[in-house]
Design an enzyme around this catalytic site. Structure first.
Site, short mmCIF file in Angstrom:
data_model
loop_
_atom_site.label_atom_id
_atom_site.label_comp_id
_atom_site.label_asym_id
_atom_site.label_seq_id
_atom_site.Cartn_x
_atom_site.Cartn_y
_atom_site.Cartn_z
N GLY A 32 -18.56 -88.41 38.66
CA GLY A 32 -18.22 -87.44 38.04
C GLY A 32 -19.49 -87.24 36.17
O GLY A 32 -20.21 -88.71 36.64
N CYS A 33 -19.60 -86.02 35.54
CA CYS A 33 -20.85 -86.42 34.69
C CYS A 33 -20.82 -85.74 33.42
O CYS A 33 -19.68 -85.05 33.75
CB CYS A 33 -22.25 -85.99 35.36
SG CYS A 33 -22.58 -86.57 36.42
N GLY A 34 -21.25 -86.24 32.98
CA GLY A 34 -21.29 -85.15 31.25
C GLY A 34 -23.18 -84.37 31.42
O GLY A 34 -23.62 -85.84 31.46
#
Lengths: 503, 361
Positions: free
Chosen positions: B11-13
């Site tokens: 998951g990431c931003g």
């Protein structure tokens, strides 16, 4: 007369207490197992093939068809059929024939492959709520597209697309000729293909005039006998297929006995009534790959380059190199038929011992075409023992564009895979030309069942895609990363291009 | 063909900023925004891409290379010397950061392929193609060497750490660029390898990506057919290479490429007028193996602009905003408001619809 020493395979039994003497079994059996003695039904169990027509049509459930409990003495090496075939050959001197795909217990690789699914890090998709796309196009694909800027500033397609066959789902019906199957069976396939937005394939038997209206859903076949081939025929469908070989009988031709050639079949095939229709082993104008190229382009010329040309081959040891040659010869579709593929008639020695499984073949062909940078030049159709939507999903993940279904389609028409197609006695009216039998197969009724089955498979395929977190079949095609092998050796894993479960 | 797949699950931003008028801003803005999205990263990877940061060397390819061992550096430099004119070679400027104890050897090189083409390998290739070949060769053949930036007048900085730590380590605030992208990462299965952090680049393409490419298996095999070597143990790599193939090599414009990668649904194509329907059908039929499937939001930077886009059913967040000549795109609205408290317009792009911003010429 010499009494046959060939053991019967099955034991047909009638419960005489339950039997109401309605004689439906006598009417329904295409094999003359039953006869009337005057007060009860007599049984000639030697003739029984366990097609189960009588069982389903007995109103009293009085019939049982058992495997013959009398077997030859147990022997791990000399099995029942080894001994039985020798006895048969001793009596006849002939080659035992058979129908349908091989029933030998070779390992089925599909049963050693498992499909991935999403958990947490990527969401699965619910096909009942979200779009899920199965549409598939068969044909040559240019490596890239060119666009040019239109007057309105928008991008306009400049590349001229080669002809494609559009399928609403990645299934087609496998070639089964009129002659090997009945006209009603072909009509059933045609009606279903039209309703489903897919295609049927004429097989090598020409095209009966009743099927011509289904032209948007037909691939016509040209095989070594050239039966029924003429310019109208070539242009009667959306594609043309050159049949080189068949998985059930690679390297040998076809033989439709004269008994299966009444007037209508004779007309459609353009041969005299009652003559055996012999398809030579090779096509006598194709003795090498460059000859194939000439036939491909002769057909393209005859069809104005408006239809994809498919080449069908049996999966044999060197299938990858052969497929590469076929693509380079100009074919738009390569149809590969694994050794478990069905047949109307084949010598059982050929059917059971020649060729390779479709799983290995598709993996090898897809790899080879990619290594050579020509995978886009042709679509790949996989055939030969696809038993369920899971098999279809697995072979698509190995690299096939679409899957051809023969046996499974016939099963919806009543077929029980008894394997006696070559006799022309099919009690279900499928592989016979006897009017009293073919009339049993009502195309309107049975096409509905076939449509049901393909719909069911499509729904299942969508569920599989949804579980994989993808919403288009293109994202499964050749995506071997979503397959894992269970209990396969390292070399097989390497050939299939997949990892073992746990990795 | 390699059957060795390894997919990165994370998951990431994301954050992206573009100043259409080419006003250069410091990397500190993007760092500030990225640091806000704390739950979107777990310290196992962060990175930045910046365009317009090397004006002095803008006609040269800026190679940023990480080495595990001095021997990898020796082998790489030997190859570079044979094939490239090297204007300048220096260690990447870094600063000591408490959270970053171990890091690879980091060097940057400003180079161009030898103009006397006969002197280098693959003399028939154009410069860009030769650079692509070089990157593929170093990454796949020289053990322990990895090129993480290879464009002109652009730079990538990335490694294992929280976004603030990586920014301080590479002294991001000292660089000024007109396009910036940033990424913080929450991997669940990949070892803490510096090369595994985003952005992923090839030439001046850079990709930061939140999501998982569920179609990775076929995307990878499709790219391999065109000579790409996928070596980075991650699925994001395919996005960078797909843009390279579709835009640079096949000549599609950016919108058309995005439409191929996140294609409209057939049910929508079926209702289009004939000409458009024909074009969309062809695009889907030809580029079906390039279709990116699975949840993603992607920011794609290139020398002329910035593109943000989502998967076909928007399974990962993406927000865009404008203020004056500046366009912002991020995983969260809060990340934009952190550096631009009152944007003129702020919206969530629809599934599959790219936001394409180009620099003014």
């Amino acid at each position: 007369m010499f009494r046959s020493l060939v053991l019967p395979e099955f034991l047909a039994k009638i419960d005489q207490v339950k039997c109401i003497r309605c004689k439906r079994c006598i009417q329904n059996c295409g094999w003359s197992v039953y006869s009337w003695s005057g007060d009860k039904v007599l049984i000639d169990t030697f003739k029984c093939v366990k097609c189960l027509r009588c069982y389903h049509y007995c109103p009293e459930e009085a019939i049982a068809i058992l495997d013959n409990p009398v077997r030859y003495r147990n022997n791990a090496n000399w099995g029942f059929y080894n001994i039985r075939n020798i006895k048969k050959q001793a009596e006849t001197g002939g080659i035992p024939l058979t129908g349908m795909g091989s029933d030998m217990p070779y390992p089925v690789l599909f049963d050693s492959l498992l499909i991935d699914a999403c958990q947490v890090t990527n969401p699965s998709i619910d096909p009942l709520r979200e779009p899920m796309e199965l549409r598939t196009y068969l044909g040559k694909k240019p490596a890239k597209l060119e666009f040019e800027k239109g007057k309105d500033g928008k991008q306009k397609l400049k590349t001229k697309m080669p002809p494609q066959i559009k399928l609403e789902m990645p299934f087609i019906f496998a070639p089964m000729s009129y002659g090997s199957i009945s006209l009603n069976a072909q009509k059933t396939l045609a009606i279903a293909a039209k309703e489903l937005g897919i295609v049927m394939n004429t097989g090598e038997g020409g095209l009966h005039e009743d099927i011509y209206p289904y032209r948007d859903n037909i691939i016509v076949q040209v095989a070594s006998g050239r039966f029924g081939v003429n310019p109208d025929y070539l242009n009667a469908g959306v594609g043309v297929e050159i049949k080189i070989g068949q998985g059930a009988k690679p390297g040998i031709g076809g033989h439709l006995p004269g008994e299966k050639i009444p007037l209508d079949v004779a007309k459609t095939r353009m041969i005299p009534i009652g003559t055996d229709a012999l398809s030579p082993a090779p096509q006598h104008d194709i003795y090498s790959i460059e000859d194939l190229r000439q036939l491909i382009f002769a057909i393209k010329e005859a069809t104005d380059y408006a239809k994809p040309v498919s080449v069908k081959i049996a999966a044999v040891h060197n299938v990858a190199a052969i497929a590469s040659g076929i693509v380079r010869a100009g074919a738009d579709i390569v149809y590969i038929d694994g050794f478990r593929g069905g047949t109307g008639a084949a010598p059982s020695i050929i059917r059971d011992h020649l060729g390779i499984p479709i799983e290995h073949a598709i993996a090898a062909v897809d790899d080879r075409l990619r290594q050579e940078g020509i995978r886009n030049e042709a679509s790949i159709i996989a055939a030969g023992g696809i038993r369920s939507s899971a098999d279809a999903a697995k072979v698509i993940a190995l690299g096939a564009d679409a899957v051809a279904l023969g046996t499974s389609a016939l099963i919806t028409m009543g077929c029980t895979v008894c394997g006696k197609c070559y006799t022309g006695n099919c009690s279900w009216g499928i592989t016979t030309q006897k009017p009293e039998l073919t009339v049993r197969l009502d195309p309107e009724v049975y096409s509905e069942r076939l449509i049901n089955m393909i719909h069911a498979w499509s729904h299942e395929l969508k569920e599989i895609l949804g579980a994989l977190g993808i919403n288009a079949v293109e994202s499964l095609r050749g995506s071997r990363e979503r397959l894992r092998g269970v209990g396969l050796d390292a070399q097989t894993l390497d050939i299939l291009g997949i990892k073992p479960a746990g990795r | 063909m390699s059957h060795n797949f390894q997919k990165d699950i994370s998951g990431c931003g994301l954050i992206g900023i573009i100043n259409k008028d080419r006003t250069r801003i410091s990397g500190s803005f993007v760092t500030k925004s990225l640091c806000l999205m704390r739950d979107r990263g777990n310290g196992l990877g962060a990175g930045y891409a910046a365009y317009g940061v090397y004006p002095k060397y803008k006609d040269l390819y800026a190679f940023h290379i990480m080495y595990d061992e001095p021997s990898a550096q020796r082998d790489t430099e030997e190859y570079l010397k044979k094939n490239y004119y090297i204007e300048k070679k220096e260690p990447m400027p870094t600063a000591p950061v408490e959270g970053i104890k171990i890091h690879p050897i980091l060097y940057r090189y400003f180079v161009k392929p030898l103009s006397e083409k006969a002197e280098r390998e693959s003399a028939e290739l154009e410069d860009d193609d030769f650079v692509v070949k070089t990157v593929m060769k170093i990454n796949s053949e020289i053990d322990g060497a990895y090129v993480f930036s290879s464009g002109k007048d652009m730079a990538v900085f990335k490694g294992v750490g929280m976004p603030g730590e990586i920014a301080r380590f590479f002294r991001i605030d000292e660089y000024e660029g007109y396009i910036w992208t940033g990424h913080t990462r929450f991997p669940t299965n990949t070892p803490g390898w510096w090369g595994g952090a985003h952005p992923f680049t090839l030439l001046d393409w850079s990709i930061v990506h939140n999501g998982e490419i569920s179609s990775y298996g076929i995307n990878k095999r499709y790219l391999e057919m065109y000579g790409y070597k996928l070596t980075l143990l991650t699925d994001t790599e395919v996005v960078a290479y797909l843009f390279d193939l579709l835009v640079r090599r096949h000549g599609l414009d950016v919108l058309t490429a995005c439409t191929a990668l996140a294609a409209p649904f057939w049910k929508n194509v079926d209702t289009m007028h004939d000409e458009e329907k024909e074009a969309m059908t062809a695009l889907r039929v030809i580029y079906g193996s390039a279709l990116l499937n699975g949840p993603f939001s992607i920011l794609f930077g290139h020398k002329n602009g910035l593109v943000g886009f989502n998967d076909r059913i928007k399974l990962r967040p993406l927000v865009a905003a404008t203020k004056g000549k500046t366009v912002y795109m991020a995983s969260e609205e809060s990340a934009i408001r952190e550096i631009c408290p009152s944007p003129e317009k702020i919206w969530s792009p629809r599934a599959g619809e790219p936001v394409i911003v180009e620099l003014e010429s």
